[in-house]
Scaffold this active site. Structure first.
Site, PDB file in Angstrom:
ATOM      1  N   ARG A  51       0.815  -1.221   0.000  1.00  0.00           N
ATOM      2  CA  ARG A  51       0.000   0.000   0.000  1.00  0.00           C
ATOM      3  C   ARG A  51       0.847   1.270   0.000  1.00  0.00           C
ATOM      4  O   ARG A  51       0.369   2.320  -0.360  1.00  0.00           O
ATOM      5  CB  ARG A  51      -0.985  -0.001   1.166  1.00  0.00           C
ATOM      6  CG  ARG A  51      -0.347   0.178   2.510  1.00  0.00           C
ATOM      7  CD  ARG A  51      -1.390   0.401   3.586  1.00  0.00           C
ATOM      8  NE  ARG A  51      -2.194  -0.779   3.822  1.00  0.00           N
ATOM      9  CZ  ARG A  51      -2.742  -1.062   5.011  1.00  0.00           C
ATOM     10  NH1 ARG A  51      -2.587  -0.238   6.023  1.00  0.00           N
ATOM     11  NH2 ARG A  51      -3.437  -2.152   5.190  1.00  0.00           N
ATOM     12  N   HIS A 191       5.998   2.877  17.450  1.00  0.00           N
ATOM     13  CA  HIS A 191       4.588   2.883  17.034  1.00  0.00           C
ATOM     14  C   HIS A 191       3.810   3.942  17.795  1.00  0.00           C
ATOM     15  O   HIS A 191       3.708   3.888  19.016  1.00  0.00           O
ATOM     16  CB  HIS A 191       3.894   1.529  17.209  1.00  0.00           C
ATOM     17  CG  HIS A 191       2.790   1.359  16.207  1.00  0.00           C
ATOM     18  ND1 HIS A 191       1.592   1.973  16.335  1.00  0.00           N
ATOM     19  CD2 HIS A 191       2.748   0.702  15.025  1.00  0.00           C
ATOM     20  CE1 HIS A 191       0.835   1.687  15.294  1.00  0.00           C
ATOM     21  NE2 HIS A 191       1.525   0.922  14.480  1.00  0.00           N
TER      22      HIS A 191
HETATM   23  N1  PXP Z   1       7.770   0.180  14.424  1.00  0.00           N
HETATM   24  C1  PXP Z   1       7.043  -0.770  13.776  1.00  0.00           C
HETATM   25  C2  PXP Z   1       7.404  -2.203  13.969  1.00  0.00           C
HETATM   26  C3  PXP Z   1       5.991  -0.410  12.911  1.00  0.00           C
HETATM   27  O1  PXP Z   1       5.284  -1.368  12.287  1.00  0.00           O
HETATM   28  C4  PXP Z   1       5.725   0.964  12.700  1.00  0.00           C
HETATM   29  C5  PXP Z   1       4.655   1.366  11.736  1.00  0.00           C
HETATM   30  O2  PXP Z   1       5.013   0.962  10.455  1.00  0.00           O
HETATM   31  C6  PXP Z   1       6.516   1.910  13.375  1.00  0.00           C
HETATM   32  C7  PXP Z   1       7.513   1.489  14.253  1.00  0.00           C
HETATM   33  C8  PXP Z   1       6.317   3.381  13.207  1.00  0.00           C
HETATM   34  O3  PXP Z   1       5.072   3.737  13.711  1.00  0.00           O
HETATM   35  P1  PXP Z   1       4.551   5.225  13.533  1.00  0.00           P
HETATM   36  O4  PXP Z   1       4.380   5.446  12.072  1.00  0.00           O
HETATM   37  O5  PXP Z   1       3.268   5.231  14.289  1.00  0.00           O
HETATM   38  O6  PXP Z   1       5.592   6.128  14.108  1.00  0.00           O
END
Ligand code: PXP
Length: 243
Positions: A51, A191
């Site tokens: 995506r 995240h």
């Molecule tokens: N870490 C992991 C394992 C993720 O899957 C993501 C999202 O792709 C992120 C970090 C980053 O998250 P955010 O975009 O919410 O900062």
């Protein structure tokens, strides 16, 4: 005190491009600017549904990145084949569901881990450092340790949803980080981290790497990638120094 690395997830630069299926903005240029602003690594998630990030993006990043490349991926065979061939510095294994807006929970390590073990072994063979994206839950950390990986990434999603009203999720992250580090695991986190909520997580001394995407790309749309990464670096470093 461990130094804290800041890895920038540039998936959503590709999200903007894919909204029109054109060639701008270019994630490789975003990666260059992030690195110029002091990012310690570049993170991308090659999703099964493609995506945002496309195969060609990962191939180009594998040679363009001058820091290190961290590829997030699930266990889909075509994705594992493509990434393993590129031998990135690090691979973070994540769960993936087609209908989700973003990665919603950590890997379920209580279930059958046959395929996971296979992929971990394959990636180790090509020399990639393997990290498992898991919830900040002690039994899950023990299971990750038993799988023999060098690193875990703690899912900070629950903290990101609740930090304004409660300290519970932050305390859980602190406990999980200490437990994992005690087992000898390198501890990463990510995240839902933003300019407003990142500092308390950056203060957890065992955490050595943050992966941040959406908030930085959002800020970059307004002020540019260089400025957005610089601002986040300042916040993260100040939090770490304040310990
Ligand atoms: N870490 C992991 C394992 C993720 O899957 C993501 C999202 O792709 C992120 C970090 C980053 O998250 P955010 O975009 O919410 O900062």
């Amino acid at each position: 005190m461990r130094p804290l690395r800041l890895y920038i997830n540039i998936d959503h630069v590709a999200t903007i491009r894919e909204a029109r299926k054109t060639d701008e903005p270019d994630p490789i240029e975003a990666a260059r600017q992030a690195e110029a602003a002091g990012a310690n690594g570049i993170t991308v998630h090659l999703r099964e549904d493609r995506r945002h990030i496309q195969d060609r993006d990962v191939e180009r990043l594998a040679t363009a990145v001058t820091t290190v490349l961290n590829c997030e991926l699930a266990l889909a065979p075509d994705v594992v084949d493509l990434v393993a061939a590129l031998e990135p510095f690090q691979v973070t294994l994540v769960p993936e569901r087609r209908e989700e807006v973003t990665t919603e929970g950590g890997l379920d390590l209580a279930r059958d881990t046959g395929r996971l073990r296979e992929v971990i072994a394959r990636l180790a063979t090509v020399g990639s450092r393997v990290s498992l994206f898991i919830d900040p839950d002690l039994p899950t950390i023990d299971r990750a340790h038993a799988l023999g990986v060098p690193a875990i990434e703690l899912h900070t999603g629950r903290y990101a949803h609740t930090w304004r009203s409660s300290r519970t999720a932050l305390d859980d992250l602190g406990r999980a980080a200490a437990h994992a580090a005690g087992l000898g695991l390198a501890v990463h986190a990510g995240h839902g981290l933003t300019y407003d909520n990142v500092a308390p997580v950056a203060e957890i001394p065992e955490i050595e790497e943050l992966n941040i995407g959406h908030s930085i790309v959002s800020r970059a749309v307004i002020i540019g990638m260089y400025g957005a990464v610089s601002e986040m670096r300042r916040i993260v470093q100040a939090a770490r120094r304040a310990r």
